[in-house]
Design an enzyme around this catalytic site. Structure first.
Site, PDB file in Angstrom:
ATOM      1  N   ARG A 123      42.258  -1.997  -0.972  1.00 29.63           N
ATOM      2  CA  ARG A 123      41.592  -2.330  -2.235  1.00 29.63           C
ATOM      3  C   ARG A 123      42.591  -2.465  -3.391  1.00 29.63           C
ATOM      4  NH1 ARG A 123      36.524   1.273  -3.927  1.00 29.63           N
ATOM      5  NH2 ARG A 123      38.002   2.922  -4.399  1.00 29.63           N
ATOM      6  N   ARG A 156      44.676   1.776  -6.940  1.00 31.38           N
ATOM      7  CA  ARG A 156      44.358   3.063  -7.565  1.00 31.38           C
ATOM      8  C   ARG A 156      45.181   4.156  -6.898  1.00 31.38           C
ATOM      9  NH1 ARG A 156      37.897   3.715  -7.703  1.00 31.38           N
ATOM     10  NH2 ARG A 156      38.505   5.836  -7.155  1.00 31.38           N
TER      11      ARG A 156
HETATM   12  P1  AMP Z   1      35.090   6.860  -8.230  1.00 28.38           P
HETATM   13  O1  AMP Z   1      35.753   5.815  -9.052  1.00 28.38           O
HETATM   14  O2  AMP Z   1      33.622   6.946  -8.479  1.00 28.38           O
HETATM   15  O3  AMP Z   1      35.443   6.773  -6.782  1.00 28.38           O
HETATM   16  O4  AMP Z   1      35.685   8.268  -8.739  1.00 28.38           O
HETATM   17  C1  AMP Z   1      37.068   8.570  -8.647  1.00 28.38           C
HETATM   18  C2  AMP Z   1      37.295  10.064  -8.772  1.00 28.38           C
HETATM   19  O5  AMP Z   1      36.814  10.540 -10.038  1.00 28.38           O
HETATM   20  C3  AMP Z   1      36.572  10.921  -7.736  1.00 28.38           C
HETATM   21  O6  AMP Z   1      37.294  11.036  -6.530  1.00 28.38           O
HETATM   22  C4  AMP Z   1      36.465  12.253  -8.467  1.00 28.38           C
HETATM   23  O7  AMP Z   1      37.694  12.955  -8.466  1.00 28.38           O
HETATM   24  C5  AMP Z   1      36.200  11.807  -9.900  1.00 28.38           C
HETATM   25  N1  AMP Z   1      34.732  11.651 -10.161  1.00 28.38           N
HETATM   26  C6  AMP Z   1      34.067  10.505 -10.454  1.00 28.38           C
HETATM   27  N2  AMP Z   1      32.758  10.740 -10.652  1.00 28.38           N
HETATM   28  C7  AMP Z   1      32.590  12.076 -10.464  1.00 28.38           C
HETATM   29  C8  AMP Z   1      31.467  12.933 -10.509  1.00 28.38           C
HETATM   30  N3  AMP Z   1      30.218  12.466 -10.769  1.00 28.38           N
HETATM   31  N4  AMP Z   1      31.661  14.259 -10.266  1.00 28.38           N
HETATM   32  C9  AMP Z   1      32.890  14.747 -10.010  1.00 28.38           C
HETATM   33  N5  AMP Z   1      33.995  13.997  -9.931  1.00 28.38           N
HETATM   34  C10 AMP Z   1      33.851  12.665 -10.170  1.00 28.38           C
END
Ligand code: AMP
Length: 210
Positions: A123, A156
């Protein structure tokens, strides 16, 4: 009336890609806790500093931190919204419920584990507008550049294989219990995330009736 929707699913399951299309088509704000946390990290705010090590290690950021930013963001919303990546724990779902925001539908984009790692590891995302690409399944027209805004594409830092495996563990242990939580409320719709991007979008469109 505009719908209030939660988009959930494992990391790499296609939430971000579908969220971008859905929010445009439904004309509702896209509220992504991952995007908000990454922005805070980039800006070096107190929240960003507190979240940093958790994100880097593929762990969930503590509920209290995430609940705070979502409550603040949702307080401004009176219409529909698309929550992407929140709630991710039962306690976050309870906090959302207690905030008084009713949810109309929860869409689960379901993809088996063995497909996820390769999907995430290839990605690329735009460092400027956040559009998501994939080296083999959704390559940009010009290598390394965003089709939409021309900015450089980046991987990322938490999309490296060891971190991805930790994110999958967090998903199974902490987020998957929400599937049952929302099915019991009768608002969960599970979509097969192995179909093409267009097919997944079409299924979601049918479920949400827009
Ligand atoms: P994402 O972009 O949604 O995959 O989020 C990337 C990272 O941000 C995750 O692996 C978590 O470390 C953190 N994160 C995002 N959303 C949450 C959430 N609702 N609760 C806790 N950690 C979050």
């Amino acid at each position: 009336m505009k719908k209030r929707v939660i988009l959930m699913g494992p990391p790499g399951g296609g939430k971000g890609t579908q969220a971008k299309r859905l929010t445009e088509a439904m004309n509702v704000p896209h509220i992504s806790t991952g995007d908000m946390l990454r922005a805070a990290r980039k800006e070096g705010t107190e929240l960003g500093k507190q979240a940093d090590a958790y994100i880097a290690n593929g762990q969930l950021v503590p509920d209290a931190l995430v609940n705070g930013i979502v409550a603040e963001r949702l307080a401004k919303e009176t219409g529909g919204f698309l929550l992407d990546g929140y709630p991710r724990t039962i306690s976050q779902a309870e906090a959302l419920r207690e905030s008084g925001q009713a949810v109309d539908a929860v869409i689960l984009i379901d993809v088996p584990d063995e497909k996820l790692v390769s999907r995430i590891v290839g990605r690329l995302s735009c460092g400027s507008c956040g559009s998501v690409y994939h080296l083999t399944t959704m390559p940009p027209k010009t290598a390394g550049k965003c089709d939409k805004c021309g900015a450089d594409l980046v991987q990322r830092s938490d999309d490296k294989e060891d971190v991805v495996r930790e994110r999958l563990v967090a998903y199974h242990n902490q987020t998957q219990p929400l599937v049952e939580y929302y099915s019991r409320q009768g608002i969960l719709h599970s979509i097969d995330g192995e179909m093409s991007v267009d097919e997944v979008f079409e299924k979601i469109r049918q479920v949400l009736e827009f």
